[in-house]
Design a protein around this motif. Structure first.
Motif, short mmCIF file in Angstrom:
data_model
loop_
_atom_site.label_atom_id
_atom_site.label_comp_id
_atom_site.label_asym_id
_atom_site.label_seq_id
_atom_site.Cartn_x
_atom_site.Cartn_y
_atom_site.Cartn_z
N ASP A 49 0.79 -1.26 -0.03
CA ASP A 49 -0.23 -0.10 -0.10
C ASP A 49 0.69 1.21 -0.05
OD1 ASP A 49 1.02 -0.21 2.50
OD2 ASP A 49 -0.84 -0.10 3.46
N GLU A 50 2.09 1.11 -0.60
CA GLU A 50 2.93 2.29 -0.60
C GLU A 50 3.34 2.62 -1.85
OE1 GLU A 50 5.62 3.22 3.10
OE2 GLU A 50 5.87 0.73 2.93
N ASP A 51 3.43 3.82 -2.21
CA ASP A 51 4.13 4.17 -3.92
C ASP A 51 4.82 5.47 -3.35
OD1 ASP A 51 2.17 6.16 -3.56
OD2 ASP A 51 1.14 5.37 -5.34
N VAL A 52 5.21 6.03 -4.67
CA VAL A 52 6.20 7.17 -4.65
C VAL A 52 5.28 8.56 -3.92
CG1 VAL A 52 6.66 9.18 -6.05
CG2 VAL A 52 7.59 6.94 -6.70
N ILE A 53 3.90 8.55 -4.33
CA ILE A 53 2.97 9.46 -3.66
C ILE A 53 3.04 9.43 -2.08
CG2 ILE A 53 0.92 10.38 -3.35
CD1 ILE A 53 0.47 10.12 -6.19
N THR A 54 2.71 8.06 -1.71
CA THR A 54 2.66 8.03 -0.25
C THR A 54 4.04 8.17 0.76
OG1 THR A 54 2.94 5.49 -0.14
CG2 THR A 54 0.88 6.25 -0.69
N MET A 55 5.14 7.71 -0.04
CA MET A 55 6.24 7.94 0.53
C MET A 55 6.67 9.53 0.51
SD MET A 55 8.85 4.67 -0.40
CE MET A 55 9.04 5.26 -2.22
N ALA A 56 6.43 10.25 -0.43
CA ALA A 56 6.61 11.52 -0.51
C ALA A 56 6.09 12.35 0.78
CB ALA A 56 6.28 12.26 -1.86
N VAL A 57 4.61 11.82 0.73
CA VAL A 57 3.78 12.53 2.07
C VAL A 57 4.36 12.44 3.15
CG1 VAL A 57 1.45 12.38 3.21
CG2 VAL A 57 1.65 12.44 0.42
N GLU A 58 5.03 11.22 3.50
CA GLU A 58 5.69 10.97 4.93
C GLU A 58 6.83 11.77 4.93
OE1 GLU A 58 4.30 9.51 7.19
OE2 GLU A 58 2.42 8.97 5.88
N ALA A 59 7.67 11.77 3.62
CA ALA A 59 8.99 12.75 4.04
C ALA A 59 8.45 14.02 4.08
CB ALA A 59 9.72 12.48 2.56
N ALA A 60 7.57 14.65 3.56
CA ALA A 60 7.15 15.95 3.63
C ALA A 60 6.71 16.14 5.24
CB ALA A 60 6.12 16.11 2.54
N ARG A 61 5.82 15.27 5.72
CA ARG A 61 5.41 15.50 7.06
C ARG A 61 6.68 15.61 8.08
NH1 ARG A 61 1.35 10.87 8.51
NH2 ARG A 61 0.79 12.09 10.30
N ASP A 62 7.66 14.75 8.02
CA ASP A 62 8.94 14.69 8.53
C ASP A 62 9.60 16.35 8.31
OD1 ASP A 62 10.56 13.51 10.48
OD2 ASP A 62 11.93 13.18 8.95
N THR A 63 9.61 16.84 7.07
CA THR A 63 10.41 17.97 6.71
C THR A 63 9.42 19.06 7.37
OG1 THR A 63 10.86 16.97 4.50
CG2 THR A 63 10.97 19.47 4.83
N LEU A 64 8.15 19.02 7.41
CA LEU A 64 7.57 20.14 7.87
C LEU A 64 7.22 20.16 9.59
CD1 LEU A 64 4.94 20.23 5.06
CD2 LEU A 64 6.77 21.85 5.28
N GLU A 65 8.05 19.35 10.38
CA GLU A 65 7.80 19.29 11.62
C GLU A 65 8.24 20.44 12.35
OE1 GLU A 65 6.62 17.35 14.77
OE2 GLU A 65 6.70 16.34 13.32
N GLY A 66 7.15 21.28 12.85
CA GLY A 66 7.38 22.39 13.62
C GLY A 66 7.39 23.59 12.69
N VAL A 67 6.87 23.59 11.49
CA VAL A 67 6.59 24.47 10.43
C VAL A 67 5.22 24.72 10.30
CG1 VAL A 67 7.27 25.02 8.10
CG2 VAL A 67 8.93 23.70 9.29
N ASP A 68 4.95 26.21 10.19
CA ASP A 68 3.48 26.47 9.59
C ASP A 68 3.40 26.13 8.28
OD1 ASP A 68 1.18 27.61 9.46
OD2 ASP A 68 1.69 29.60 9.89
N ARG A 69 2.45 25.29 8.11
CA ARG A 69 2.31 24.94 6.79
C ARG A 69 1.58 25.81 5.80
NH1 ARG A 69 0.26 18.33 6.95
NH2 ARG A 69 2.04 17.80 8.40
N ALA A 70 1.09 26.83 6.58
CA ALA A 70 0.40 28.12 5.70
C ALA A 70 1.55 28.81 5.22
CB ALA A 70 -0.31 28.88 6.75
N THR A 71 2.84 28.72 5.51
CA THR A 71 3.93 29.52 5.02
C THR A 71 4.51 28.93 3.64
OG1 THR A 71 5.49 28.52 6.01
CG2 THR A 71 4.55 30.37 7.12
#
Length: 484
Positions: A49-71
């Protein structure tokens, strides 16, 4: 926005399953005994149940830890194994992250250095004063059974938030070379890469083309080779990174681990993955030289800053490597990659057609896991509806958007179902309660080797819900995974 231009944050995702290379080799040794030298260590493999999109989402969530996503002002997704040819893959990522509709999104593909090329473009845009750009790279390539690539490649994703301000790594400059060096290729309609003779690729591609570009980059950037503290060469062929460092005059101890032993070559994502790994342990003042290779060469120079110490904790590459499950089931992996045709049974014959109209109307709930919170009573529910589920106060039209994807959850009930069809039986699902209110019944993911029990803390993860094989359409939703 003012300040230096560079990397503001970073993150990574490596699938939990690590397929043992010895298991791959033992099955194919009768046919390809020459692969024995590659049958050491493990490679990261995405689940069914994983692919390029799902893995990218998880990497993005890790990247945006502590970041205001509105920015976040824009995002890009680089890969040569995107699930959709004519659908904006980065647009699905944007929906899963619940980013504003007003941001720009772009898919970048066509070369193994698409990740570094996308990063270069993001840095150039940041210098022009635009909002932070979320630069993602993700790869999940298919490889022919009993091939070298089956043993050497791996699945992973990485993310970098690029912009101006107080970067954790200041961008100092870059040098690029473009040349149609065909070390491998995959034409439209091909399932697997066609690779050329490895010794020629090593001598003419890595040592000659990349080596010349690396030396030219050091000259054009006016940096002494001995000043490089970390040299990132995302080439897993044994001895190449060390050979290029020696050729350029860079200290041997500056060469970063290629992650070949426990991840494999993650293609487009590999340069950014190695950069994320380096930044997780870098010290302020260190100079980091990053290379991307594929029909040419990109070389980027960064300098780590004091802002690294202010960055909120994240899983990163270190945490992703620690979160692992040793897998020796080679046959299951072939099936999940679509390389082994099994009898699925009648229960698998359900039509998985996804009405586009329904997906559009409910995209925030389905892709973003956005529920509702009653502004009058504070009751949280999923899905969001016009009338509150509060039995004491049936308020109408009081629901506000309430994102649930990043909230902690705990198991209330669960069931292991061996009758319903699942690509990885039994199907495990149950009800989870969210911290702060709200509950949902969902499938569980990443449960192999983990004891699931009532009260266990879970983390929501973006995954494939089902695949409509008749129409080649992937349906996504969120699943609950045990917190490691």
């Amino acid at each position: 926005m003012s300040g230096d231009t560079g990397i503001l944050s970073f993150g990574a995702y490596i699938p939990r399953k690590r397929l043992q290379r010895a298991a791959i080799y033992s099955t194919n040794a009768w046919f390809a005994p020459g692969l024995k030298g590659l049958a050491k260590g493990e490679r990261a493999v995405g689940d069914w149940d994983e692919d390029v999109i799902t893995m990218a989402v998880e990497a993005a969530r890790d990247t945006l830890e502590g970041v205001d996503r509105a920015t976040v002002g824009s995002l890009s997704l680089a890969s040569t194994s995107l699930p959709f040819v004519d659908r904006l893959n980065s647009g699905v990522v944007k929906e899963a992250l619940n980013l504003a509709d007003g941001i720009a999104a772009l898919d970048v593909t066509g070369s193994q250095r698409a990740g570094t090329s996308a990063l270069l473009q993001a840095l150039a845009a940041a210098a022009g004063g635009r909002g932070p750009h979320l630069c993602l790279a993700s790869e999940m390539r298919k490889s022919r059974p009993a091939s070298e690539a089956e043993l050497t490649t791996g699945d992973a994703a990485a993310g970098l938030l690029v912009g101006a301000g107080e970067p954790v790594a200041r961008f100092l400059g870059a040098h690029s070379v473009t040349a149609d060096f065909v070390d491998h290729y995959r034409s439209a309609g091909m399932t697997f890469d066609y690779a050329w003779e490895s010794r020629w690729v090593r001598d003419e591609g890595y040592m000659a083309l990349a080596g010349t570009a690396l030396q030219a980059a050091l000259r054009s950037l006016a940096v002494a080779p001995e000043a490089i503290d970390r040299l990132i060469i995302p080439i897993s062929v044994r001895g190449v990174a060390e050979g290029l460092a020696k050729q350029a005059g860079v200290r041997a101890e500056a060469v970063e681990d290629t992650l070949a032993a426990n991840v494999g070559d993650a293609g487009v994502a590999h340069p950014l993955l190695m950069l994320a790994a380096a930044l997780q342990t870098a010290r302020p003042g260190e100079k980091i030289l990053l290379m991307g290779f594929g029909q040419g060469v990109d070389v980027l120079l960064f300098e780590a800053t004091d802002a690294l110490d202010k960055l909120p904790p994240r899983r990163g590459v270190q945490g992703a490597l620690a979160r692992r499950f040793s897998d020796e089931n080679y046959t299951r992996w072939l099936f999940h990659r679509g390389l082994l045709d099994l009898e699925l049974g009648m229960r698998a014959e359900a039509d998985q057609k996804q009405p586009a109209t329904t997906l559009w109307r409910n995209r925030k709930a389905v892709l973003g896991l956005v529920g509702g919170r009653c502004a009058k009573t504070g009751v949280v529910q999923f899905p969001k509806t016009d009338i509150s589920v509060n039995r004491e106060e049936r308020s109408a039209h009081t629901q506000e958007d309430h994102p649930l994807a990043d909230r902690k959850a705990r198991v209330v009930t669960f069931t292991a179902d061996s009758l319903t069809y699942s690509p990885n039986p039994p199907s495990l699902y149950g009800m989870v309660d969210f911290e702060g209110g709200g509950r949902i019944t969902v499938e569980f993911a990443d449960v192999e080797g983990v004891d699931v029990e009532v009260g266990r803390e879970m983390r929501m993860m973006f995954r494939i819900k089902a695949v409509d094989e008749s129409r080649s359409f992937t349906k996504y939703f969120w699943k609950a995974a045990p917190v490691a």
